[in-house]
Structure formats: structure tokens, C-alpha cells
Scaffold this active site. Sequence first.
Site, PDB file in Angstrom:
ATOM      1  N   HIS A   1     -70.305 -54.437  11.213  1.00  0.00           N
ATOM      2  CA  HIS A   1     -71.015 -53.165  11.387  1.00  0.00           C
ATOM      3  C   HIS A   1     -72.514 -53.377  11.550  1.00  0.00           C
ATOM      4  CE1 HIS A   1     -67.692 -50.380  10.952  1.00  0.00           C
ATOM      5  NE2 HIS A   1     -67.194 -51.238  10.093  1.00  0.00           N
TER       6      HIS A   1
ATOM      7  N   LEU B   1     -77.683 -36.479  20.342  1.00  0.00           N
ATOM      8  CA  LEU B   1     -78.348 -37.192  19.245  1.00  0.00           C
ATOM      9  C   LEU B   1     -78.006 -38.682  19.273  1.00  0.00           C
ATOM     10  CD1 LEU B   1     -80.189 -36.847  16.818  1.00  0.00           C
ATOM     11  CD2 LEU B   1     -78.162 -36.568  15.385  1.00  0.00           C
TER      12      LEU B   1
ATOM     13  N   ILE C   1     -59.896 -59.343  14.647  1.00  0.00           N
ATOM     14  CA  ILE C   1     -59.112 -58.162  14.270  1.00  0.00           C
ATOM     15  C   ILE C   1     -58.583 -57.403  15.489  1.00  0.00           C
ATOM     16  CG2 ILE C   1     -59.147 -56.069  12.841  1.00  0.00           C
ATOM     17  CD1 ILE C   1     -59.333 -58.757  11.333  1.00  0.00           C
TER      18      ILE C   1
ATOM     19  N   CYS D   1     -69.118 -41.737  17.208  1.00  0.00           N
ATOM     20  CA  CYS D   1     -68.354 -40.497  17.222  1.00  0.00           C
ATOM     21  C   CYS D   1     -66.941 -40.815  17.658  1.00  0.00           C
ATOM     22  CB  CYS D   1     -68.960 -39.515  18.215  1.00  0.00           C
ATOM     23  SG  CYS D   1     -70.652 -39.085  17.820  1.00  0.00           S
TER      24      CYS D   1
HETATM   25  N1  GLN Z   1     -57.634 -53.534  16.163  1.00  0.00           N
HETATM   26  C1  GLN Z   1     -58.715 -52.635  15.997  1.00  0.00           C
HETATM   27  C2  GLN Z   1     -59.984 -53.229  16.567  1.00  0.00           C
HETATM   28  O1  GLN Z   1     -60.177 -54.385  16.469  1.00  0.00           O
HETATM   29  C3  GLN Z   1     -58.939 -52.297  14.527  1.00  0.00           C
HETATM   30  C4  GLN Z   1     -60.075 -51.341  14.327  1.00  0.00           C
HETATM   31  C5  GLN Z   1     -60.172 -50.758  12.930  1.00  0.00           C
HETATM   32  O2  GLN Z   1     -59.603 -51.203  11.999  1.00  0.00           O
HETATM   33  N2  GLN Z   1     -60.942 -49.733  12.755  1.00  0.00           N
HETATM   34  O3  GLN Z   1     -60.814 -52.550  17.121  1.00  0.00           O
HETATM   35 ZN    ZN Z   2     -61.052 -52.351  10.680  1.00  0.00          ZN
END
Ligand code: GLN
Ligand code: ZN
Length: 768
Positions: free
Chosen positions: A704, A17, A441, A526
Site C-alpha cells: 500500500h 477529488l 498475490i 474508489c
Molecule cells: N488477487 C488479488 C490481487 O492481487 C487480491 C486482491 C486483494 O486481496 N484485495 O489483486
Molecule cells: Zn489482499
Amino acid sequence: MKSIVLGYPRIGEKRELKRAIENYWKKSISSEELLETAKQLRMKNWMLQSDYGIDLISSNDFSLYDQMLDMCITLGCIPERFSGIEGLDQYFAMARGLQNENIDATAMEMTKWFDTNYHYIVPEFIKDQSFNLNAEKILQEIREAKSVGVEAKPVLIGPITFLLLGKKKGDGFNRLELLPFLLPIYQELFNLIAEEGVEYVQIDEPILATDLTSEQQAAVKKTYGYFAENKSRLKIILANYFDCFGENLSLALELPVEVLHLDLIRCQLQLDDILSHPLFNGNKILSLGVVDGRNVWKNDFKRSLRLIEKAKKKLSKDRIWVGTSCSLLHSPINLESEIGSDRLNPQIERWLAFAVQKLQEVVQLRDLASGSFDDRLYSILEQNKRDLQNKQDSELIHDQNVKQRVRALTDNDSQRKSPFIKRQKEHRKTLNLPILPTTTIGSFPQTKEVRIFRRKFKNNEISQEEYDAFLLNETKEAIKFQEDVGLDVLVHGEFERNDMVEYFGERLNGFAFTQFGWVQSYGTRCVKPPIIFGDVARPEPMTVKWSAIAQSLTDKPVKGMLTGPVTILQWSFVRNDQPRSVTCNQIALAIRDEVNDLEEAGIKVIQIDEPAIREGLPLRRMDWEVYLDWAIRAFRISASSVADDTQIHTHMCYSEFNDILQKIAEMDADVITIETSRSKMELLQAFVDFKYPNEIGPGVYDIHSPRVPSESEMEKLLLRASELIPVENLWVNPDCGLKTRDWPETKAALVNLVGSAKKMRERILQFS
Ligand code: GLN
Ligand code: ZN
């Protein structure tokens, strides 16, 4: 006795899917082709369940993205900004946002489904929200199931869960005030479903597993009273899962529904409470969720049968159903896919059951509990006993050294050397960052190329040297790019990592992995959660190599990047033979050792991601304290060994922090980065109210969505943030890692992000 399955995974054994949907997004297949793949998957799932002998099989457990989003469509609860778009495009626009010449619509919010790692799309309500019925999907699936001989029970999210998990846009009303407008729509839907000749409808109200106010309880009562009054021929299965009914038990027992479903994995004791309850008059069917929909261990038949026996003492057999605790959406699909692969140790395989195997367990339990014991059933029971015993006694599980280290932990081990104020001074000296430092991040795009190289390496098609050379090149480019755009604290990009938990699990003892054990996280995303089966230990450093290489390429600080103990625990399938807190401390010690090694290798900033702390919260408040105490302590054990001038970051996403800020502050990370862009800094308010003492990076870029936020858009968010948080404590960063994005949008967005920080710095200079 009947067997019931609350829902079945929809992604397909080989993630068919996901492929189809992503190809549709890329326009390499048509909507007809996508819908055909989806239909084939549904048919296959129904036939499978029916072949195994499941009596009550779900329809409408399928979704192209998310069941809450589907419910928004079914109920005609579509935010105004998507009104110009139609059909599938509208559906996916709601999920992911849409940006083209004519339209710029941001995606709907997404958040975690109770305490799972599944994310749902958050319904939006406005004052005077209107609803209208779009029953097409639900009716079509009923007919499709019928075409393969399955009289399915449609699954619907119940009205109270739908309303209470949704979000108000604007003031001057209360979500429950919308109920009178919503109920007739449900009723209309029931009538149409009944016309299809359906007998049962499953209404999921997991909100009953949470604390409800008396007003909310009254709404539940009103809802089911209304359905009973306007009685269609449908019988209602009211499904609660993920915890007990708790304070809602009397309410639930009084509801005029035909079947009550109980999660006897999460809440074993409620069965006694119900069977002896004065309001339980025995004319309801009890659906006993004894097969764990959320973990991978073989069912303990003896335990399950003991529970069913209890029910049999009070109820006739036709009033007892045997089933899964919740939807199997949260289970990997088929253990048989693993056979012959060298991923999973066959000895461990013997201890496991995935969705397909759980179907068999449900039916076997039904048969075992139904009474007439024959040789076949007897040998099934004996085999089950032997498998469980084999696990308990296995040497794979026990490591005395680790057990000893956990027992020896003291308060000192979870305490930084000096208080934050003192550490902050040290960081200012050694790191020498500008005001509003910019960072990301952790991950950069996991391009096709990155994934191909990893796959080739895994399949031994390329050597370690070739793979390393490739990673080195990616890392170099990432460092160069970050220097060029002018980010202040760099990251190495995580190109060597498949997944933030799997990567660590693969390097730790006590973890097992599958090849195809995928579980839906959100939309087409997933995850393949590791299986923690034994004591956890770290045989050697896990991340030092790439962090040190990246740091050697630049004069700017490069953040070491680790996943925290609570998140590793939370995103794995966990042992069911010892408390979660013990397993968590074992992981914390492994991360602590890694932090020490990073520090020793010259890494001055270390981020320990804990996006899962919030979702690990028990659903009921009275259980929070205990959980938070051990969870926060585990984080601190992992973070507290470093010198004062090492800066510890943590990161969390998709979290409502309001009610746990005290505990977040107790984590005592020097910097926390959080997800705030979709909510336009709303989440930040909690930090303000609480007077959060340490530094904080509220996300200004929604990662996202493929949409590129403009410089001025992010500047506005920063301006808002600077009104709330002292600028000396403020960081500038995206909401989360960038691994799901592509390079072009990532580059454009980060250029804008750094630009917005610069503009803000100028502003601050002007006004100071
Ligand atoms: N350090 C991770 C990243 O940048 C953090 C991901 C997350 O918080 N889901 O992919
Ligand atoms: Zn995150």
C-alpha cells in the site's frame, strides 16, 4: 419534523477529488489548486443538499484522505516519525509513508471501518500521549458552508470511538487512560465551534454498535457527562450506526445529549425497545435513520413510514427527525449519471436510489410523515409502491435452476477428498517447490497503458483481437519477469481485470453494473461495487483462457486466480429480498464450476481470494457464529471439488484474525497468504497460538506504499516469521496484489523479496 443526512460522499460525481489528489502527488498541480478543487466539491455538496431541502447538513464530512486521519490532525495525535514534515506533506505522509533523502517514515496502519469496505487510518497512541487542538479545518468548513447559506452541523468522530479504534504503540498503559487528556481538547473545540454560531454538532460513536466492557461503558458515560457539565451552547447529536445499541442501550438513553441517532436499517427493532424503555423520557430528539446509507435500493416508503408512525405515537413531531441510516459515504453518488449509458438496464434503474436520490427520499419521507397529505405526496407514495412491486415480480430476478442447485447442496459438497496432511504430500510431489516458496498475490501493476487499452476496448475503439494481443504481450512480459527474478509460483498478472469483484460479476448472471457508481475504499482508491439483483449463475468459464495461456508460457506453476464467494458478496450491493447466505451459496456454486474448469485446463494451484471474510463479521459477537458458519461453508463449497494434488490457496488482507482463527482453519485452504508487514508480523502471533495447521504466507512487503523494502528488512521479517511458524509451512510473498503500484518499485521490491527468501534458505541450510 426535520430531515438529517449524516454525511455526504466527498469524492465527486466523476471522482474529481481522486484526480486532483493524485495529480498533486505527481506534482502536476499545486497544493493551492488541490485545495481549491476540494473547496469547490464541498460547496457543491452543501448547495445540493440545501436545494433538496435537507435541514441538517454536515460539514467536516469532507476529507482529503480519511476522517480518522483528519481527527488525528485535529487532536494533534501525530506519531513522532512524522514530526519533521509539515502541512499537506505531513498529512499524506501519515497516510502513505514517505521516503526521500532525509526521511524514511512508514505509513500509519489502515484497517476496515466497522463492517464496511471503507478503510480508515488507525490512530497511534503512546504512553503519556499528548494532544493539542488544531481546529482550523473544522472551523473553515463551517465558514465555507455559511458562505453558501448553509448552517452546517460539524461531524466529529467521538472520543471513545477514536480511542478504541486506535492502537497502542508500546506497553504500560490503557487507551482509555488517555481520555482525561483528550476531553479538554474536544471541549476546547466545542467552544470554538459554538463561537461560530453553530447549533448542533454530530458526534459519531459507532463503537456503541459493538460489545463494550463495563469499563468502556463507564468511559462513555464519563465523556458525555463531562461535555454536559462544561456545557457550551452546542447541542449534541450522538450518532450510532451499523447496528443496534444492544447492551449499550440503557447507557445511551441516559447520556445527557439532545439527539440520539438510530440506524433503523441495520436494527429495526430497537425503535420499539427505545420507545417503551423506562429510561426514555421523551425529551430527547430521535433521529430515525430509515434511508439506507449502505445499499442502493429504493426506499420502501411504506416500511419507513410505519416506523416513523411508531415514533409519532410517543413523541411530538418536533422530536422526530428523519434521515439516512449512516453517512452516504458508502453510497454511489448519482443515479442520474447512469441515464442514457448502456451499462445499467433501465428496468433495474427503476429499483435504485443513490446518494442524490436518497436526499430526495429523506425529504419526501419527512414530508409524508409530517402529515398534511396532498396530491403530490400521494402520487409519490403510489409511485414508490409501483416501483417496488415491479422489482418483486420481475423475471430478471428468478432462475429456478440456481435455486434448485442451492437447495440440493449436501455436506459432501463442502469437503475436500482427503485431509490436509495427505494433500500436502501430494503437493510436494507434484509441485516440487523449494523450501520458503516465493509467490505474489495475483495482480501486477495496472499501468496507464493497461487502463487505456481496457477503456478503448470497452468503447469499441479497438477490436477483441487487438485487445487480446495487448493482454497477451503484458502477460508474456509478466511471466518472463517472474521467471527472471526467480519467483517459484507465478501469476498471470490479472491485466484483463478491472477489479477483482467487478470482473467476475460481469461474467455472472444476476449482477448489474453502473458506469459511475464509485464508492471510496481508502484514500483515492474508489470501487464500483456491482449490484446483485437476481439469482446468480455462470453461463461460461470466466478465467480459464488467461490462466491457461499463462501456464503455457512457463514450466513453473501458474496460480489460477479467483475471487471467493464471500468477498464477491461482501463487496457488492446485495439483494435485500433474500438472506445473504442464500446469495452467497449461489455465488459459491459458480466459483466451484470455475475451479473445476481451471483444474481441467491443467492449473495445479488455484487461489480463491477471501479478503472480505473478516469484515463481513457482524459487529456483535453473539451474531458471529451464524455468519461464520455460512460464510466458511460457502468458501468450502467453492474450493472442495478438486483432486488432492491441486493446491488451493486463499488470501486475506487487513484482518485481525485472533478471534476467528478456528474458522479460518476450517476453511482448510492448503495455503493462506495474509497481510502482516505493516504490523511487523504481529498478526502472525495468532496463527502461532492457535497452532494453525496448514501452510501460510505472511506478507513481507507493504504494497500500500510506494516505498521499496530492502532485502534485509524483509529477511528480518522472515526470520521473525520462521521463529513463529515451522519453515516447511512458510511462504514468502507481498501483503497483497500489486495492481496499485508502478513497475519500477514492484520490480525492485520483488527482486529484494526473492533475495530475502534465498538468504533465508541459506541460513536454514547452515543451521540444519
Ligand atoms: N488477487 C488479488 C490481487 O492481487 C487480491 C486482491 C486483494 O486481496 N484485495 O489483486
Ligand atoms: Zn489482499
